[in-house]
Design an enzyme around this catalytic site. Structure first.
Site, PDB file in Angstrom:
ATOM      1  N   GLU A 217       1.017  -1.044  -0.174  1.00 16.67           N
ATOM      2  CA  GLU A 217      -0.102  -0.146   0.184  1.00 16.67           C
ATOM      3  C   GLU A 217       0.949   1.136  -0.009  1.00 16.67           C
ATOM      4  O   GLU A 217       2.058   1.193   0.352  1.00 16.67           O
ATOM      5  CB  GLU A 217      -0.805   0.060   1.214  1.00 16.67           C
ATOM      6  N   HIS A 255      -4.263   2.908   7.983  1.00 17.30           N
ATOM      7  CA  HIS A 255      -2.994   2.752   8.806  1.00 17.30           C
ATOM      8  C   HIS A 255      -2.161   3.769   9.060  1.00 17.30           C
ATOM      9  O   HIS A 255      -1.802   4.696   8.168  1.00 17.30           O
ATOM     10  CB  HIS A 255      -2.467   1.529   7.676  1.00 17.30           C
TER      11      HIS A 255
END
Lengths: 298, 394
Positions: A217, A255
């Protein structure tokens, strides 16, 4: 074989008497995982689920049961201490599920672990699963919070920062009949114990792993480092997906590690680095399994 | 989390990082009183307090130019403050909507002999705090890094050993500080480093750090970012949060432990898990649509969370359709399905709703949705869901 854990691995759970830890300890037991001990300070002598002994310290749990892996479910303020306690007790592997540990705590924990033989996975990760051969992959080793039944014993190694996105890839490879050797969620925090690259190296040497799916990511440069290594060293076909192509710069996408800052860590740059290393990049998250299958000629 | 300049100054004062004297003012009268208190030699500066850079070159929506002004008298300070407070300032960082100015800071003007750059940030690659310093201050540091990387010094500090005297000497040598100036810089840096660690900062940036003609070393402007995971142990810093600077939908979402970030598209999404939420945004775009938001309801979402998530999504007038993507690993899909049904009824949903459910107890979940009477479009997988969502708003 598999990497990190197998169906015979003896697991202890720090925080087994908490709601979250207890629920997942039970699911691991149901999956057939060898959960041999729990640790909660002050609750030594109790039994979890009528069968699993609870100890006050990790050291006692390891001495008494021979556990070699610890899964950590303790709340963020105590998680750093819990990791170092497991390291001190000499386990081979610590899997820290806890989400929300301050970065400064992890920085000190990592520095204090220097030179210790213990490997840390996480924090803020879904854990590690080596599927078993029973129905719905039961009989395997499930450490953490992943749903067991979506797995299938097979040959794909899966490594990812994210939880549910890992399940997506696992489910796709299960439905395609490929199955998984081991699935590793390394966690979404900026400072973690094990990188994509560390896991790639393990998969590369594991005879049971025939191909690899790497899910990354935005943020940081771990995917680029893994790709640079894979280009010259990885013997196995690899597919990848990078989440966050549509994420705006400067915003933390859930996150703590998923943030594009100073123009670095964009999905575009990561995809380019992966493609240049000969890794098949899935443009859509629904094509992770299919991209790998195509690569394998299946 | 960011804070205002006047709050940064309060932190500097607390830790002993020297900066020009300044007082916050919420009204023109307060600005006048503050200016009178600071009056002495030299000019004063009136600075609009917003969480955005480029204030000096910004323009207020009422036509008043500049968010930073030099003034000579207390009356002038009051007049300028009156033109800023309650007005909306647009800078190159605020977007065209601008930011409402609720307060200004009246600060003592500083004569500058030379400008420097100094920052400390938590570096994920080396897993330690890194001090970044440059003789090129007052300008965009990313441009300096691009054009003259040799003018930037990076210095990692060992997490357990801490900041060492030799590292300070190394920085002084690189920045050209000697004698009393080196001592003043060392004092400032030690205080700043302590502040960085004690407050769990992820970044503190001083740009510019200035040396005055008298040889003082001062932090002239500061930008802070704090580690959100560590705020639980800093209620005093949490209290510095200014919700008026944030997207109201994000503030509302945080009340229910939802992770929401507003974007510019028209297909809203509601997903469990941050990685899958990002991937869902990506596949909407890949399928020809534009995502309206990032929304992670977390691993164990409750009915209340799902309902509130729907309300927040629907608060965005740009939204024309909704895509719910749940991989109910541990979560029971049937529980989520009931949550979706109740939320739809409670908010009286009129927009097209595409639902993709996968995972634990999915058959029961799909049955619940089908029998609910709620008008929704069921999708088989991620790709199918995105295509149906894009088609539904076309």
């Amino acid at each position: 074989m598999s990497i990190l854990v197998d169906p015979d691995t003896k697991v202890l759970i720090q925080g087994i008497t908490g709601g979250f830890g207890g629920r997942h300890a039970q699911l691991s037991l149901d999956y057939g995982t060898q959960v041999v001990a729990g640790v909660t300070p002050g609750k030594g002598g109790q039994k979890f689920s009528d069968t699993v002994p609870v100890f006050d310290t990790v050291d006692q749990a390891v001495q008494e049961t021979g556990a070699t892996v610890s899964a950590i479910f303790v709340p963020p303020p105590f998680a750093g201490d819990a990791i170092l306690e497991a390291v001190d007790a000499g386990v081979d592997l610590v899997v820290c599920i806890t989400e929300g540990i301050p970065v400064a705590d992890m920085m000190r924990v990592r520095a204090a672990m220097q030179g210790a033989p213990t490997r840390l996975i996480g924090p803020n990760c879904p854990g590690v699963v080596t599927p078993g051969t029973g129905p719905d992959s039961h009989g395997g080793c499930r450490i953490g919070i992943a749903p067991g039944y979506i797995h299938k014993k097979g040959s794909v190694g899966v490594v990812s920062r994210s939880g549910t996105l890992t399940y997506e890839a696992v489910w796709q490879t299960t439905q395609l009949g490929l199955g998984q050797s081991t699935c590793v969620g390394i966690g979404g925090d900026p400072i973690n114990g094990t990188s994509h690259l560390d896991i790639l190296k393990l998969f590369n040497e594991d005879p049971e792993t025939e191909s690899i799916i790497m899910i990354g990511e935005i943020g940081g440069s771990a995917e680029e480092e893994a790709a640079a290594w894979a280009k010259d060293h990885c013997k196995k076909p690899m597919a990848a997906f990078i989440a966050g192509a549509t994420a705006p710069p400067g915003r933390r996408m859930g996150h703590a590690g998923a943030i594009i800052s100073g123009g670095k860590g964009t999905a575009e740059a990561k995809k380019e680095a992966l493609a240049e290393a000969g890794i098949a990049v899935a443009e859509s998250p629904s094509d992770m399994g299919a991209t790998l299958a195509k690569l394998l000629g299946k | 989390m960011n804070i205002h300049e006047y709050q940064a100054k309060e932190l500097f004062d607390k830790f002993g990082v020297p900066s020009p004297e300044g007082i916050v003012a919420h009204t023109a009268a307060e600005a006048k009183a503050a200016a009178e208190k600071l009056a002495g030699t030299g000019d004063l500066v009136v600075k609009a307090q917003v969480h955005a850079g480029g204030r000096g070159k910004g323009t207020f929506k009422n036509g008043f130019k500049g968010g930073v002004h030099l003034v000579k008298t207390a009356d002038e300070a009051a007049e300028i403050a009156g033109k800023m407070i309650g007005q909306t300032l647009v800078t190159h960082q605020t977007g065209e909507d601008g930011k409402l100015v609720n307060q200004v800071m009246i600060a003592r003007g500083v004569d500058i002999a030379k400008e420097y750059y100094l920052a400390i940030l938590m570096d994920r690659a080396t897993e330690r705090p890194v001090i970044v310093a440059s003789t090129e201050g007052g300008v965009n540091i990313e441009d300096v890094a691009e054009n003259t990387p040799e003018k930037i010094l990076n210095l990692g500090v060992h997490p357990l050993a801490g900041l060492q005297p030799f590292q300070i000497r190394k920085l002084c040598a690189a920045l050209g500080f000697a004698g009393d100036q080196a001592k003043a810089f060392a004092k400032l840096l030690k205080a700043l480093f302590k502040l960085f660690l004690d407050c769990d900062c992820s970044m503190v940036e001083i740009n510019p750090l200035v040396v005055t003609p008298d040889g003082d070393v001062l932090a002239l402007d500061a930008k802070f970012d704090f580690d959100a995971n560590a705020l639980y142990r800093h209620p005093d810093i949490e209290a510095l949060r200014d919700p008026s600077e944030e997207d109201p939908r994000e503030v509302e979402a945080s009340k229910y432990d939802l992770n929401y970030i507003g974007l510019d598209g028209n297909i809203a999404c509601l997903v469990n898990g941050a990685g899958l939420a990002m991937a869902t945004m990506d596949i909407i775009k890949f399928s020809g649509g534009e995502p309206a938001n990032f929304l992670d309801v977390g691993g164990g979402a409750t009915k209340e969370q799902v309902t509130n998530a729907f309300k927040i999504i629907l608060g965005d007038p740009k939204v024309k359709g909704i895509l719910v993507n749940i991989f109910g690993g541990i979560m029971d899909c049937d529980i989520i399905a009931h949550g979706i049904v109740e939320a739809c009824k409670e908010v009286d949903l009129k927009l097209p709703l595409v639902v993709r459910l996968e995972g634990n107890n999915v058959a029961a979940g799909k049955k619940t949705l089908a029998e609910s009477g709620v008008n929704l479009i069921a999708a088989d997988d991620l790709s199918d869901a995105a295509k149906k969502a894009v088609a539904a708003i076309a």
